[in-house]
Scaffold this motif. Structure first.
Motif, PDB file in Angstrom:
ATOM      1  N   ASN A  64      -8.867   2.336  -2.329  1.00 10.55           N
ATOM      2  CA  ASN A  64      -8.463   3.646  -2.837  1.00 10.55           C
ATOM      3  C   ASN A  64      -7.773   4.453  -1.738  1.00 10.55           C
ATOM      4  O   ASN A  64      -6.743   5.104  -1.968  1.00 10.55           O
ATOM      5  N   ALA A  65      -8.352   4.419  -0.540  1.00 13.07           N
ATOM      6  CA  ALA A  65      -7.778   5.184   0.570  1.00 13.07           C
ATOM      7  C   ALA A  65      -6.402   4.649   0.964  1.00 13.07           C
ATOM      8  O   ALA A  65      -5.494   5.421   1.284  1.00 13.07           O
ATOM      9  N   MET A  66      -6.230   3.346   0.947  1.00  8.28           N
ATOM     10  CA  MET A  66      -4.953   2.750   1.340  1.00  8.28           C
ATOM     11  C   MET A  66      -3.939   2.723   0.206  1.00  8.28           C
ATOM     12  O   MET A  66      -2.751   2.499   0.441  1.00  8.28           O
ATOM     13  N   GLY A  67      -4.401   2.940  -1.018  1.00  2.00           N
ATOM     14  CA  GLY A  67      -3.474   2.857  -2.147  1.00  2.00           C
ATOM     15  C   GLY A  67      -3.078   1.431  -2.459  1.00  2.00           C
ATOM     16  O   GLY A  67      -1.936   1.153  -2.822  1.00  2.00           O
ATOM     17  N   ILE A  68      -4.028   0.494  -2.311  1.00  3.26           N
ATOM     18  CA  ILE A  68      -3.783  -0.912  -2.644  1.00  3.26           C
ATOM     19  C   ILE A  68      -4.240  -1.145  -4.073  1.00  3.26           C
ATOM     20  O   ILE A  68      -5.433  -1.005  -4.378  1.00  3.26           O
ATOM     21  N   PRO A  69      -3.340  -1.476  -4.995  1.00 10.36           N
ATOM     22  CA  PRO A  69      -3.719  -1.602  -6.413  1.00 10.36           C
ATOM     23  C   PRO A  69      -4.573  -2.838  -6.695  1.00 10.36           C
ATOM     24  O   PRO A  69      -4.368  -3.908  -6.112  1.00 10.36           O
ATOM     25  N   PHE A 128       0.860  -1.185   0.000  1.00 10.39           N
ATOM     26  CA  PHE A 128       0.000   0.000   0.000  1.00 10.39           C
ATOM     27  C   PHE A 128       0.901   1.240   0.000  1.00 10.39           C
ATOM     28  O   PHE A 128       2.104   1.160   0.306  1.00 10.39           O
ATOM     29  N   ARG A 129       0.321   2.379  -0.335  1.00  8.16           N
ATOM     30  CA  ARG A 129       1.070   3.640  -0.364  1.00  8.16           C
ATOM     31  C   ARG A 129       0.897   4.354   0.974  1.00  8.16           C
ATOM     32  O   ARG A 129      -0.219   4.683   1.375  1.00  8.16           O
ATOM     33  N   THR A 130       2.012   4.594   1.653  1.00  5.67           N
ATOM     34  CA  THR A 130       1.948   5.177   2.992  1.00  5.67           C
ATOM     35  C   THR A 130       1.851   6.701   2.977  1.00  5.67           C
ATOM     36  O   THR A 130       1.318   7.297   3.922  1.00  5.67           O
ATOM     37  N   GLU A 131       2.326   7.339   1.936  1.00  3.19           N
ATOM     38  CA  GLU A 131       2.362   8.800   1.941  1.00  3.19           C
ATOM     39  C   GLU A 131       0.952   9.383   1.831  1.00  3.19           C
ATOM     40  O   GLU A 131       0.089   8.873   1.122  1.00  3.19           O
ATOM     41  N   GLY A 132       0.726  10.448   2.599  1.00  5.71           N
ATOM     42  CA  GLY A 132      -0.555  11.146   2.537  1.00  5.71           C
ATOM     43  C   GLY A 132      -1.709  10.426   3.209  1.00  5.71           C
ATOM     44  O   GLY A 132      -2.868  10.703   2.889  1.00  5.71           O
ATOM     45  N   VAL A 133      -1.419   9.512   4.155  1.00  6.32           N
ATOM     46  CA  VAL A 133      -2.482   8.725   4.791  1.00  6.32           C
ATOM     47  C   VAL A 133      -2.447   8.955   6.295  1.00  6.32           C
ATOM     48  O   VAL A 133      -1.404   8.817   6.944  1.00  6.32           O
ATOM     49  N   LEU A 134      -3.603   9.312   6.849  1.00  5.74           N
ATOM     50  CA  LEU A 134      -3.771   9.456   8.291  1.00  5.74           C
ATOM     51  C   LEU A 134      -4.676   8.331   8.784  1.00  5.74           C
ATOM     52  O   LEU A 134      -5.688   8.015   8.143  1.00  5.74           O
ATOM     53  N   THR A 135      -4.323   7.725   9.907  1.00  6.48           N
ATOM     54  CA  THR A 135      -5.115   6.628  10.458  1.00  6.48           C
ATOM     55  C   THR A 135      -5.428   6.898  11.927  1.00  6.48           C
ATOM     56  O   THR A 135      -4.685   7.599  12.618  1.00  6.48           O
TER      57      THR A 135
END
Length: 816
Positions: free
Chosen positions: A550-555, A459-466
């Protein structure tokens, strides 16, 4: 005292020498003190309970997969049948929301049986322990506060005893407050009764009323661990297999020999420190090597200084001083020098301990707290004295072999004793060998950490708040779904938010529901016949909202994502990962296939509509687990995680996120609010710390080795100044002088490299558990470090050799 006074004056007369020696020793002694303070707090000191050697923990070990969890039904059986255990207690951990007397606050709580605190020998500082009645299903709800929570939430008010507090919208009566000194490896803030039933059932329902627990026990006086273990095996054989036991995610699996694993007992202290013991011992060995290198360096300085004082010592002997008397004077000077280095090292250690405490707070089980105490001070004093004696022996040994007549006749030709040269050369070889071992260890860890950071988390870590929430109160499924949808709707309305989603199994968190899967057209799995690990591939089963990928950036790799139609009850669709597809449908697409998750006997068949990339759910160093994503929020647990993808800096939204959740439910607390980048970094904290520490020690060792080689070569140039002048007067070229001196120094370095390589091959195997995707004998690391160290040694030899090659032969000869 005369020796000390004279030694003190001698050190003051040579401030440059003294400063270099003291600083060198301070680095070695300070590093040893700092690491020893950690080792002392974590490994050496016993657990802070009465008779800690009798405390043990029950484990359910499977081949290659030791587990600290046992089934609640198994715990009840062992408690009823054991004759070797004086007491046995169980506990589990979780999150609870504390409301009233201020803002809602998430607290880490421990649910324990009534025997827990008496077993440890702990009595609340105020109030009492839990009663048997409170530790029964539907018994009175009671709570014991940890000292920290009592101070932070209730201001240390003693009148809180007997007061009612609200946890997860249920009332609990405060019956006790734990003493400030009480610590347990689990970082619980308050405690409630576990309330197991007679068969192991609990008020927190998992599967068929069973759950996994951690269990500790106290051996009866005179009973050995081996005797208790033998009895435990007998009890385990009586427990009939069958009947489901819950996994941490709440999914049934067979109990008994197949599902429970082999029940074992292990000392509680060993269990607590097991995960960090290897790393701490490696670091302790590294600083010991660093101190030896510092000793060799200072010994070389003292040898050079002793050579300059050769006539002084010869005069002392000629006037009647015995050789032992002179040696005692030199040892006194070295011990005084070492004590000065130890004092400065102690100041460095104070800073180092504070830094280590901040870095390792979450990863080290320091039951006593890491600090400089009487044991650490004694260790520093002992190391300082032993170190002074160690490096002081070399010049003392040199004096004992001095020919007094030759020394008195000798004018200024310098040091001519071959044994002195051999001793200095031996010290240099030792420095290089020890430095090489440290550098190779650091190189392996750095390469391992680099490999780990190259792992794709999926997943894409940049730009994600949890952030995470634990739902308060008893919410029905429609209420839970409504709560999630309201939160997501408001989050999407925040400025800069591109996507928002929720899940009950966020990557890199502890909670993960595991199940087994049947495939349509194949024989179903009979869990009651599973007796060995690996017979059934575990599958993770996260529940997610529609925009999660989409939110996690999982393709998405194949098929389609979830739509609003899929979220309706009994839609019967799932999305799987590539690992799931490869395992269950090798060589073909999983899209369109039907599977059934074994969460219950009547689980429906579901159609695979898409395949997404694999996600490292447990961390970068953990293996990929096949996953099946479901959009059915009715099935989600009460522990939820929310994910927000934003265009700007995610941390700027934290206050807005808190306000948003408060609008929906004021008493709902948030916890673990952090960016995904931070969450990912936290999973590698211990590896980063180990790499940084060992790398720092290796860098200091390299510097000391280079300084040591440079010092020996500079001293050799000074002693051979006349010889060099003669050679050049007789026609030797500068290149000849360079080759002579550099060659001599390089031979010492290469000898150290060879010995260091042998030592590294023998010692780096202890790093195996700290490495990821790198062998402990990685040839490229060994070769690269050896070449680099040889290059540094070459530079350290070349600098004084270049100075010698510029000597004017007439000037060199005239000085004699």
């Amino acid at each position: 005292m005369n020796d000390f006074k004279f030694a003190f004056r001698q050190l003051l007369k040579n401030p440059g020498f003294t400063a270099v020696a003291v600083l060198t020793l301070a680095l070695g002694i300070g590093a040893n003190t700092a690491i020893f303070s950690v080792v002392n707090a974590v490994l050496l000191r016993p657990l802070p309970y009465p008779e800690p050697g009798q405390l043990v923990q029950l484990r359910a070990d499977r081949p290659g997969s030791p587990s600290t969890f046992i089934g609640s039904a198994t715990f009840v059986e062992v408690k009823a049948q054991s004759q070797s255990l004086a007491r046995i207690a169980a506990y589990s951990g979780g999150d609870m929301t504390l409301t009233g007397a201020g803002l809602a606050e998430r607290v880490v709580s421990g649910a324990v049986t009534a025997d827990f605190f008496p077993l440890l020998g702990v009595q609340p500082a105020v109030g009492r322990n839990f009663t048997r009645e409170e530790d029964t299903p539907n018994g009175p709800k009671a709570a014991i506060l940890g000292h920290g929570l009592w101070q932070s939430r209730f201001g240390g008010d003693p009148d809180v005893l007997g007061r009612t507090i609200t946890l997860n919208q249920q009332s609990y009566t405060v019956v006790g407050i734990l003493p400030a000194r009480f610590q347990y490896p689990e970082r619980f803030q308050l405690w409630t009764p576990l309330a197991l039933g007679e068969t192991g059932g609990t008020f927190v329902k998992f599967g068929e009323g069973m759950m996994l627990l951690k269990a500790i026990a106290r051996l009866k006086p005179g009973v050995t661990l081996q005797q208790a273990q033998a009895e435990l095996q007998t009890i385990a054989q009586r427990i009939q297999p069958g009947g489901p036991t819950a996994t941490p995610g709440g999914n049934p699996r067979p109990r008994g020999e197949g599902g429970e694993g082999v029940l074992t007992l292990v000392g509680l202290h060993e269990q607590v420190v097991g995960d960090v013991k290897g790393a701490l011992l490696v670091l302790l060995g590294a600083v010991a090597f660093l101190l030896l290198i510092a000793c060799a360096n200072v010994a070389n300085l003292l040898l050079a200084r002793a050579a300059a004082r050769q006539r002084e010592m010869a005069v002392r002997v000629a006037l009647g001083a015995g050789r032992l008397r002179v040696a005692r004077q030199l040892l006194t000077e070295s011990v005084l020098l070492s004590l000065a280095g130890g004092g400065l090292g102690l100041l460095l250690a104070f800073w180092g301990v504070q830094t280590l405490g901040q870095w390792s707070e979450a990863s080290l089980p320091a039951m006593h707290g890491i600090g400089i105490d009487a044991w650490v001070l004694s260790f520093t004093l002992g190391v300082s004295v032993v170190t002074g004696l160690l490096f002081g022996l070399a010049p003392a040994f040199q004096v004992s072999r001095t020919d007094v007549n030759a020394a008195l006749k000798q004018e200024s030709r310098g040091d001519t004793g071959g044994h002195r040269h051999r001793l200095r050369h031996l010290l240099v070889v030792s420095e290089v060998a020890l430095s090489l071992v440290l550098l190779i260890g650091a190189g392996l860890l750095i390469k391992s950490f680099s490999r780990l950071n190259e792992v794709d988390p999926g997943f894409r870590t940049e730009g994600v708040l949890t952030f995470q929430v634990t739902l308060t109160g008893e919410k029905s499924s429609p209420q839970k779904v409504n709560f999630i949808e309201q939160i997501l709707e408001r989050l999407r309305a925040l400025p800069g938010v591109q996507a928002a989603a929720a899940t009950d199994s966020l990557p890199l968190t502890d909670f993960n529901r595991i199940t087994a899967v049947d495939v349509e057209g194949r024989p179903p799995i009979d869990l009651s016949r599973v007796h060995k690990p690996g017979e059934v591939t575990p599958v993770s089963r996260p529940t997610v909202t529609l925009d999660y990928f989409n939110a996690m950036g999982i393709p998405l790799r194949n098929g389609r994502a979830f739509t609003s139609q899929d979220a309706r009850p009994a839609a019967g669709v799932v999305i799987v990962t590539e690992a799931f597809e490869k395992h269950h449908f090798p060589g073909q697409s999983a899209v369109g296939k039907r599977i059934r998750m074994r969460s219950s006997a009547e689980a429906p068949w579901q159609t695979v509509i898409g395949v997404v990339s694999d996600v490292r759910q447990g961390g970068l160093a953990k293996d990929v687990v096949p996953e099946v994503y479901s959009p059915e929020l009715d099935d989600a647990g009460d522990a939820l995680s929310f994910v927000i993808r934003v265009a700007a800096e995610p941390a700027h939204l934290i206050s807005a996120v808190r306000a948003t959740v408060a609008e929906v439910e004021p008493n709902q607390s948030l916890h673990n609010v952090m960016t995904m980048e931070q969450r990912l970094a936290d999973t590698t904290t211990s590896r980063r710390l180990n790499t940084a520490l060992l790398g720092s020690f290796a860098a200091v060792a390299l510097l000391l080795a280079a300084v040591g080689i440079y010092g020996v070569m500079s001293y050799a140039v000074t002693q051979r100044r006349r010889e060099i002048g003669v050679r050049m007067a007789l026609g030797a070229q500068k290149s000849d002088v360079l080759g002579l001196l550099v060659g001599g120094g390089l031979r010492l370095a290469l000898a150290g490299v060879v010995i260091g390589l042998v030592g590294a091959l023998a010692l780096t195997r202890y790093l195996s558990n700290l490495l990821y995707s790198v062998k402990a004998t990685d040839p490229l690391t060994f070769l690269g470090v050896a070449v680099a160290l040889t290059g540094v040694a070459l530079l350290a030899c070349w600098l004084p050799a270049r100075r010698a090659a510029r000597v004017d032969p007439m000037v060199a000869l005239r000085t004699e």
